[in-house]
Structures are given as C-alpha cells and as structure tokens.
Design an enzyme around this catalytic site. Structure first.
Site, PDB file in Angstrom:
ATOM      1  N   ASP A 533       0.844  -1.187   0.000  1.00  0.00           N
ATOM      2  CA  ASP A 533       0.000   0.000   0.000  1.00  0.00           C
ATOM      3  C   ASP A 533       0.885   1.245   0.000  1.00  0.00           C
ATOM      4  O   ASP A 533       2.093   1.174   0.236  1.00  0.00           O
ATOM      5  CB  ASP A 533      -0.937  -0.014   1.213  1.00  0.00           C
ATOM      6  CG  ASP A 533      -0.177  -0.151   2.522  1.00  0.00           C
ATOM      7  OD1 ASP A 533       0.533   0.795   2.891  1.00  0.00           O
ATOM      8  OD2 ASP A 533      -0.290  -1.210   3.184  1.00  0.00           O
ATOM      9  N   GLU A 613      20.387 -22.143 -19.387  1.00  0.00           N
ATOM     10  CA  GLU A 613      19.657 -21.217 -18.505  1.00  0.00           C
ATOM     11  C   GLU A 613      20.611 -20.178 -17.909  1.00  0.00           C
ATOM     12  O   GLU A 613      20.247 -19.020 -17.715  1.00  0.00           O
ATOM     13  CB  GLU A 613      18.939 -21.987 -17.405  1.00  0.00           C
ATOM     14  CG  GLU A 613      17.674 -22.673 -17.894  1.00  0.00           C
ATOM     15  CD  GLU A 613      16.888 -23.315 -16.757  1.00  0.00           C
ATOM     16  OE1 GLU A 613      15.660 -23.217 -16.771  1.00  0.00           O
ATOM     17  OE2 GLU A 613      17.524 -23.914 -15.862  1.00  0.00           O
TER      18      GLU A 613
END
Ligand code: DGJ
Length: 728
Positions: A533, A613
């Site tokens: 928030d 990877e």
C-alpha cells in the site's frame, strides 16, 4: 495559485494541471461538495437542487424552509447527527453516551507546500510543488473541532486529504468513525473497481456497478491485506484504458481500512475511504486530538492509463523516500526459494559464488538465521544470530560476501513472536492474547503488541545489535500473519485504539531503521503482497509483490498492482521450474521478461540450472541494466487485460518523450495452426520510425499504434517476446 477562495460565492476551488475540485461553504455554514473532475473555471453550485423531501429532516436554524436537508445535500465531510442518515464520514460519542455532532464552517487557511501528519505517512512536496488548505469545522455544543486538510499537487493531478479531530470541550469524547476522504458526486452513473485476492493471488481487479446497495471493501487483519487493497477506482460505466472519466482513491495506511461507495436515494453517489470503523473507538480527553491517515485521489478524463500515470508519478516523487546513495538497485538473489530453512554459511557462500559468476549484485539471506529456527514453528523474537547453524558470525558472513563483490541483505520479521522462543518465555504478555480466552495461531506464530513502545524498543535494539555487527545493505521486512486477540497489557483499556497504534508502532520501527541506517534499502513484505500500500511505500521503496513467483500468475498480479503502483515498487524475481507454488513450467526467457517489469532478482539455486539457462540469466541481468532507467522513470502502459484476454498479455514501458520503449508480450495459450494475433502499442511518436534493438527491424510509430505488431507464431508454451524500440 492552485487553491482559490471566492469570497462572494464562498466557493473553494482546488485546481491541478487537468482537474478541478470544488466545495462551497453553504447556508448555515455547512460545507458542501460541488464538483470533482475535468478542469474548469465556473461556479458549480447550480448543480445543487433542493426540494422538500419527506423524512429528510431540516436543521433547526432553517425555520420554515423544508428544502434544506443534509440528508439530500452533497457534503464534504458528512457527520452523523445533523439529519444525514447515509453512511457517514464521522461518528462521535459524547461522554454521556449520546452519538452525533453538527459540524459548521469556522474558517480556513491556505498555505504553501504540503501539510504533514504526526506519526503517519504523508505525501511530501516542496513549497512550489503543492499547496495546502485547512478548513476548520466545529460543533461547540459537542466540544469538537475538525480540521479538513487538502494537499493540492498541481503537476501530478493529485489531491490529498486528511482529518484532525480535536476535543475542544471539557468532557471526554470518543471518535467512533472517521473517514479520511468522503465525497458526494452528483449526476454520475458509475462502476467501482476494487483490487481483491488472497495470499499468492493479490490485487485481482473486480468491476461492479455502484447502485443503491453499498459496495464496500476493507480489512480487519491489522494489515491492509492480500484480500483487499486500500485503492479503488470509480469510473464511467464505459471507461477503459483510454476513454472515460476515472477517479482513483488510495489510502496511505497499512492497517485496518474501509472503503465504500453507494448511490443514495436522490441519485448522488457517496465515495468514502478511511480507517476501518469496526473495533475502532478513539477516546479524546480535553485538548487531545486524533489524526486520520491520509487519502490521495486523482481524476483522469481519458481512462485508466492516465489515472495510473498520475498515481505512479505521485508515488515516485511525493510518497517514496529513497535510501541515501540510491543508484541503480543491484540484482539480488534471495535464499528463500533456493534453500528455505536448510542452509549454513557454506551453502550461502556457494549461492553467492554462483550468483556472482552470472552477474548478480546482492545476496539476501532470508528466513532461518536466528534463534534455533529451522522451520516456521520457532524463534521469532529471538533476534540473535544462530552462529552454530551458520558456522560463523553474521559479520563474518557479510564480510565474505562483500569480498566476493556482492552486497548483502537480511530478512527480518520484527512484529512476530513464536511461543517456542526465549522472548515468549520471558514476556508472554507481549503477544496479543486476551487473558482467559482461547487464541488464534497463524503460521504457528503470535503477534507482538507493537502499540507498546517498550516492545518496539526491545525488538529494535535486538535487531540493531545484529545490523551494527554486520555490513548490511538491504533489509527485507516481512509480516506473516493477520492479527487477532487484540489486548494490551499496559493497563490502558482503550482496545479500540490498539490496531491503529499498532500500525503507528510498526511505522515507528521502520522509521528508526531508516534514520539509523540511511543507506540501507528496505523492502516491505507481508507473505508477499499482504501489505502492499501507499503508506508502506513511504518507508520501503519496494515491496515483495506476491509469494506467488509463477510467471504466468505474476502477469495478472503485476497487472492488477500496476493500476495504482509503479513497476519500480514491485518486487519481482525469477524462480525455479516447475514453480514451487503452482507446479507450472515456464521458459526462463519468459520468467525473466515478467520479472523485468519490477525490481528484478532471482529466487532459486543458481548452481542447479543448466548452462543454457545460465546464459539466459546473464542476458536477463544485462537486460535489467539496459531497461532499468525506463522501468524506473518511464510511463507504464497495460496493452491487454490478462483477466479477459487469455491468448496473450502485453505491457509497455515508454520514455515520457517517446524516444524509447520496451514492450513485453507473453503468450498465455497455445494452438495448432494458430491465427496471428496483433497487439497495438501506445505512447510512441506517430510520425517517427523506431528500430527494435532486439530484432534489428524498423517500424513506424503510427503503424505500431494503429495497426499493431504481429505476435510471432512459434511452437511452445508461454513464449515471451521483448521489443526494445529506439527512435531512429
Ligand atoms: C514470506 C515471504 O513472502 C517469503 O518471501 C519468505 O521471506 C518467507 N516469508 C520466509 O518465512
């Protein structure tokens, strides 16, 4: 001048670059809301039409005039007790147990710059960036004075609101309900979009029509919560990314909150946002005052994209306080999904070596380094380093990691206590438990009463001892349960104040960390995005977006989060496949592309991945450095809605001047003999040609925006395509 007071008409207008917010000190001193929307220079009081309405009472001073009723008028801060029966913004109780008050205008003052709020997060601004108006209302009989504070941020089209209540009488009063922002809008048929979810699936947009049945969201969990975010949109029924009136409302608060919209009997719409009134009761003795958290709002006349751009700019420039010496943030590797609780210094140093080799800049040691914590049943509260487990001190580990050329970060969860801990043995009363009653465990832990300063002091000092003795560059501050059993052992019986004071205690804790260690970067976290928030962003410039690291799920989570919060605030990491939360396998290129739309990092054992990877990790890190300035400063465009478009998702981050953009496309479904899908870009210069640095191909800006880009059809699931467009 952004704030204008017209004496003849008693009208107060708050103007930003593109918006106007208007109020009027109406008859008998009642403060009315007139208008919020597109910028204009007009007296909007003609909008208010008054009729004799049955069962809508009239204040005694209106005499024979039965057309004046607060039950039917659009108000700026509706209080219970003066004839308005709608859900209200302010409810107070007198010492004698009676409810209500009658607030009338007393005066106002206009100031340069932006007000602040004691002990609570608030947007900040230079004196030439914002203006403040404080409007005072009072009810002398009830002994209460209310200050309505408004901050006007001209450039970012944002207006903030906060309320201060003061007991000006001789008797004790109680604040039982206080909304930071309330507004009655006339003549709008609208939808409310809320951002809801659960642990691992946060901020999923949901759109509902605002009718006579109230729509409300909120939290009673002690955090803003995974379930509902203290941010919502109110918009035209037809509004979309690029069209329509759209209003965004957010609360700079990380505790229990409440938001509500409804259409009232005569057609206006009430929109409210503030502290959760359930279990809230704040007593004020003579001369005492209470400050509400701050709400912020914005209006866009061209839909959600502009709304997000305004809020992103506001959050980046006026809410977030960055650590000192904040440069490009290092790519981190976090030990959690790489090792969980199963590590020692040797394993962590190996992870650091593997990470360093691939170009990672920081190692973060997550949960499990303290007390005797080898699982999540134990040791929270015992903030001393488990040197037996590590095989060295934290100072030595940090030094070894720094010697390798990496920064070092540490995980903490200060608000919690395990029953299996020395702290609990010594201070069982420091945990929230109501004496004589059963209590709730969650993740087998209890919550410390952070409303008490001595408890915050103890935890702060214990953690400072660790941080003082190790060279730490970053802290991940976690919070892994919701709060229950609210009780405080300090002898004060005002339980209705505790959840708010807890939130203040938690802010105080981080503020002390920030002050003592101004160069440490702090990342917020609450089981991922349970406390994502704008209040938290005032203390922690980035927040771990979700514990769900599945890239395809993250597409939706980051999409929902982006309506209010800029990408630079979203913690986003590449994790192992099959994903530990969902079991899904997504190619490394796609996992990387999704994480690059946030604060980038890795969350896996980099020693266990294939050479191919590893090459992709190197490339991913190079891309991070290449795109980081854009991710930090650019404008974010949602090109698709992944809640509706199940074929592919796309987003774009473009330089404000249109000279550069990164577009990411992720395929969500795969077919035999697939048709070609097209995605239209945004924010480019129509009359310019762009070269995609990744493919070497050139495109006209107008073409990409009007006809779109054909998404290549290649076999395989969850493909990602990233275009880096540079103006030629
Ligand atoms: C929840 C967090 O979101 C995870 O990333 C991890 O830090 C764990 N807590 C550790 O307990």
């Amino acid at each position: 001048m952004s704030i204008i007071f017209e004496k003849e008409s008693n009208i107060i207008s708050l103007n930003t670059a593109n918006t106007t917010y208007q109020m009027q000190i109406g008859k008998y001193g009642y403060l009315l809301h007139l208008y919020y929307g597109r910028k204009l220079n007009a007296d909007m009081s003609y909008l208010i039409q008054s009729y004799d309405r049955g069962f809508s009472g009239n204040p005694s001073d209106t005499g024979e005039d039965r057309t004046f009723s607060l039950d039917a008028l659009p108000q700026e801060f509706p209080a219970y007790g003066n004839g308005d029966y709608r859900d209200n913004a302010f409810l107070m109780k007198d010492a004698d147990g009676t409810f209500g008050c009658d607030l009338r205008y007393e005066g106002h003052r206009i100031e340069k710059g932006k007000y602040s709020i004691p002990s609570l997060p608030a947007a900040f601004a230079n004196d030439d960036e914002a203006e403040t108006i404080v409007i005072t209302l009072s009810d002398k009989n009830a002994g209460v004075e209310v200050e309505l504070k408004y901050g006007v941020f001209e450039r970012s089209d944002v207006i903030t609101r906060a309320v201060k209540v003061k007991n000006t009488g001789k008797r004790k009063i109680f604040v039982n309900r206080i909304m930071s922002s309330s507004m009655d809008m006339l003549g709008m048929d609208a939808d409310m979009i809320t951002f809801n979810g659960r642990h691992g699936n946060e901020r999923m947009p949901e759109r509902s029509h605002i009718g006579d049945t109230a729509l409300s969201i909120g939290s009673r969990r002690g955090t803003s919560s995974h379930q509902h975010n203290p941010f919502f949109i109110v918009c035209d029924r037809e509004a979309n990314e690029d069209y329509g009136d759209a209003y965004g409302f957010m609360l700079l608060y990380s505790g229990n909150f409440f938001a509500e919209t409804f259409r009232e009997q005569y057609g206006s719409m009430r929109i409210m946002l503030g502290i959760q009134p359930d279990m809230f009761e704040y007593p004020l003795d003579e001369g005492e005052s209470f400050d509400s958290p701050e709400a912020a709002m914005t209006y866009s006349e061209t839909g959600f994209t502009k709304l997000s751009h305004s809020l992103h700019s506001f959050i980046k420039n006026n809410i977030i306080r960055k650590p000192e010496n904040d440069g490009i943030r290092p790519v981190l590797v976090n030990s959690w999904e790489a090792a969980f609780f199963d590590f020692n210094a040797e394993k962590i140093l190996k992870l650091a070596d593997d990470a360093k080799e691939l170009g990672v800049g920081m190692l973060v040691l997550d949960d499990g380094w303290f007390g005797h914590r080898n699982d999540d049943f134990t040791s929270l509260g015992d903030w001393y380093v488990n040197e037996g487990k590590l095989g060295c001190s934290m100072g030595e580990l940090a030094a070894k990691i720094h010697e390798k050329g990496l920064k070092f970060g540490l995980w903490i969860e200060p608000e919690m206590i395990s029953e299996d801990s020395d702290l609990y043995k010594e201070h069982p009363d420091w945990a929230y438990r109501i004496p004589g009653r059963n209590f709730i465990r969650s993740r087998s832990q209890l919550v410390l009463d952070f409303s008490r300063k001595e408890i915050v002091d103890h935890i702060f000092n214990a953690l400072a001892e660790v941080i003082d003795n190790a060279d730490i560059d970053y802290i991940k501050m976690d919070m892994n349960r919701s709060i229950t059993d609210v009780y405080t052992g300090d002898g004060v019986q005002n339980y209705g104040t505790i959840m708010h004071k807890y939130c203040i205690g938690m802010y105080d804790f981080i503020e002390r960390l920030r002050e003592r260690y101004p160069e440490i970067l702090i990342e917020g976290c609450s089981g991922g995005g349970g406390r994502f928030d704008a209040g938290m962003l005032h203390y922690t410039p980035q927040i771990w977006t979700s514990d769900n690291t599945d890239a395809i799920e993250r597409v939706k989570i980051q999409y929902g989060t982006s309506f209010a919060y800029p990408p630079v605030t979203m913690g986003a990491h590449v994790s192992v496949v099959p994903n530990q939360q969902t079991g899904r396998s997504v190619p490394m290129k796609t996992r990387t592309a999704v994480a690059l739309a946030g604060t980038f990092g890795y969350e896996l054992d980099l020693g266990l991945i294939s050479d191919e990877e590893k090459e992709e990790v190197r490339q991913g890190i190079a891309d991070y450095y290449k795109y980081n300035a854009l991710v930090r400063d650019g404008l974010y465009y949602r090109l698709t809605d992944p809640m509706k478009n199940r074929e592919f998702a796309a987003w774009e981050i473009a330089a404000e001047d249109g000279t550069e953009a990164v577009v990411t496309i992720v395929t969500l479904d795969t077919h035999c003999n697939s048709p070609v899908n097209y995605v239209r870009f945004k924010g480019l210069k129509a009359d310019a040609v762009y070269r995609d640095e990744n493919s070497g191909k050139s495109y006209s800006g107008a073409a990409l925006m009007s006809a779109g880009y054909p998404i290549p059809v290649i076999p395989g699931e969850y493909n990602a395509f990233v275009l880096h467009l540079i103006l030629m």
